[in-house]
Design a protein around this motif. Structure first.
Motif, short mmCIF file in Angstrom:
data_model
loop_
_atom_site.label_atom_id
_atom_site.label_comp_id
_atom_site.label_asym_id
_atom_site.label_seq_id
_atom_site.Cartn_x
_atom_site.Cartn_y
_atom_site.Cartn_z
N UNK A 68 -17.97 -9.66 17.47
CA UNK A 68 -16.33 -9.86 17.69
C UNK A 68 -16.76 -9.30 15.80
N UNK A 69 -16.90 -11.05 15.46
CA UNK A 69 -17.02 -11.07 13.81
C UNK A 69 -18.70 -11.87 13.54
N UNK A 70 -19.35 -10.65 13.30
CA UNK A 70 -20.90 -10.66 12.87
C UNK A 70 -21.42 -12.48 12.01
N UNK A 71 -21.65 -12.77 12.59
CA UNK A 71 -22.44 -14.42 12.06
C UNK A 71 -22.93 -13.47 10.77
N UNK A 72 -23.46 -12.91 10.32
CA UNK A 72 -24.35 -11.72 8.87
C UNK A 72 -25.23 -13.02 8.25
N UNK A 73 -25.71 -13.96 8.64
CA UNK A 73 -26.96 -14.93 8.13
C UNK A 73 -26.70 -16.10 8.96
N UNK A 74 -27.87 -16.73 9.08
CA UNK A 74 -27.91 -17.99 9.81
C UNK A 74 -28.80 -18.43 9.02
N UNK A 75 -29.23 -19.81 9.19
CA UNK A 75 -30.17 -20.89 8.66
C UNK A 75 -30.98 -21.70 9.15
N UNK A 76 -31.97 -22.03 8.89
CA UNK A 76 -33.28 -22.63 9.98
C UNK A 76 -33.79 -23.73 9.43
N UNK A 77 -33.24 -25.03 10.27
CA UNK A 77 -33.85 -25.97 10.03
C UNK A 77 -35.09 -26.94 10.59
N UNK A 78 -35.99 -27.06 10.39
CA UNK A 78 -37.41 -28.16 10.73
C UNK A 78 -36.83 -29.04 11.09
N UNK A 79 -37.29 -30.03 12.16
CA UNK A 79 -36.66 -30.97 12.43
C UNK A 79 -37.82 -31.49 12.63
N UNK A 80 -37.55 -33.39 12.68
CA UNK A 80 -39.32 -34.36 12.87
C UNK A 80 -39.33 -34.97 14.48
N UNK A 81 -37.89 -34.87 14.68
CA UNK A 81 -37.32 -35.71 15.86
C UNK A 81 -37.46 -34.54 16.85
N UNK A 82 -37.39 -35.31 18.38
CA UNK A 82 -37.06 -34.51 19.69
C UNK A 82 -36.33 -33.26 19.00
N UNK A 83 -36.06 -32.22 20.23
CA UNK A 83 -34.83 -31.14 20.05
C UNK A 83 -33.43 -31.45 20.20
#
Length: 123
Positions: A68-83
């Motif tokens: 309905x309101x598109x995201x247009x972009x998203x960021x991805x981050x690597x994390x060192x700890x457990x998800x």
């Protein structure tokens, strides 16, 4: 030959640039840009990549996964700890967690306080 381009900045629209910059500062540890202000705030990232946050009148948060309101972009981050640990830390900072999680065992989709989706993946 194509020109060589290097990513310089990523800028997100929002209603409160300083608050959103502070969320990402606390989440990533990146340094605030010294000229941040109420209309445009930023974080200085590694290798000169800058994350900016600009004030937009009547900003409407993306409605992921609904378009309905598109995201247009998203960021991805690597994390060192457990998800699970990273998710809990980010939720405590003010992130949200959509019900729809396409591959929760491999990555998590969260939303920042302005509603932009971002992903975390184990590094």
């Amino acid at each position: 030959m194509l020109p060589c381009m290097r990513l310089r900045a990523i800028t997100l629209d929002c209603s409160d640039p300083l608050a959103l910059a502070d969320f990402y500062r606390r989440a990533t540890g990146l340094a605030p840009h010294p000229k941040s202000n109420a209309d445009f705030a930023g974080l200085d990232g590694p290798d000169g990549v800058y994350i900016g946050f600009q004030r937009v009148a009547d900003h409407r948060a993306p409605s992921w996964p609904d378009q309905g309101v598109p995201q247009q972009l998203h960021l991805c981050f690597t994390v060192e700890e457990h998800l699970d640990e990273a998710e809990a830390r980010l939720l405590a900072l003010g992130a949200g967690k959509p019900d729809h999680q396409p591959h929760e065992d491999r990555w998590r989709v969260l939303t920042d306080p302005a509603g932009h989706p971002f992903c975390i993946v184990r590094g």
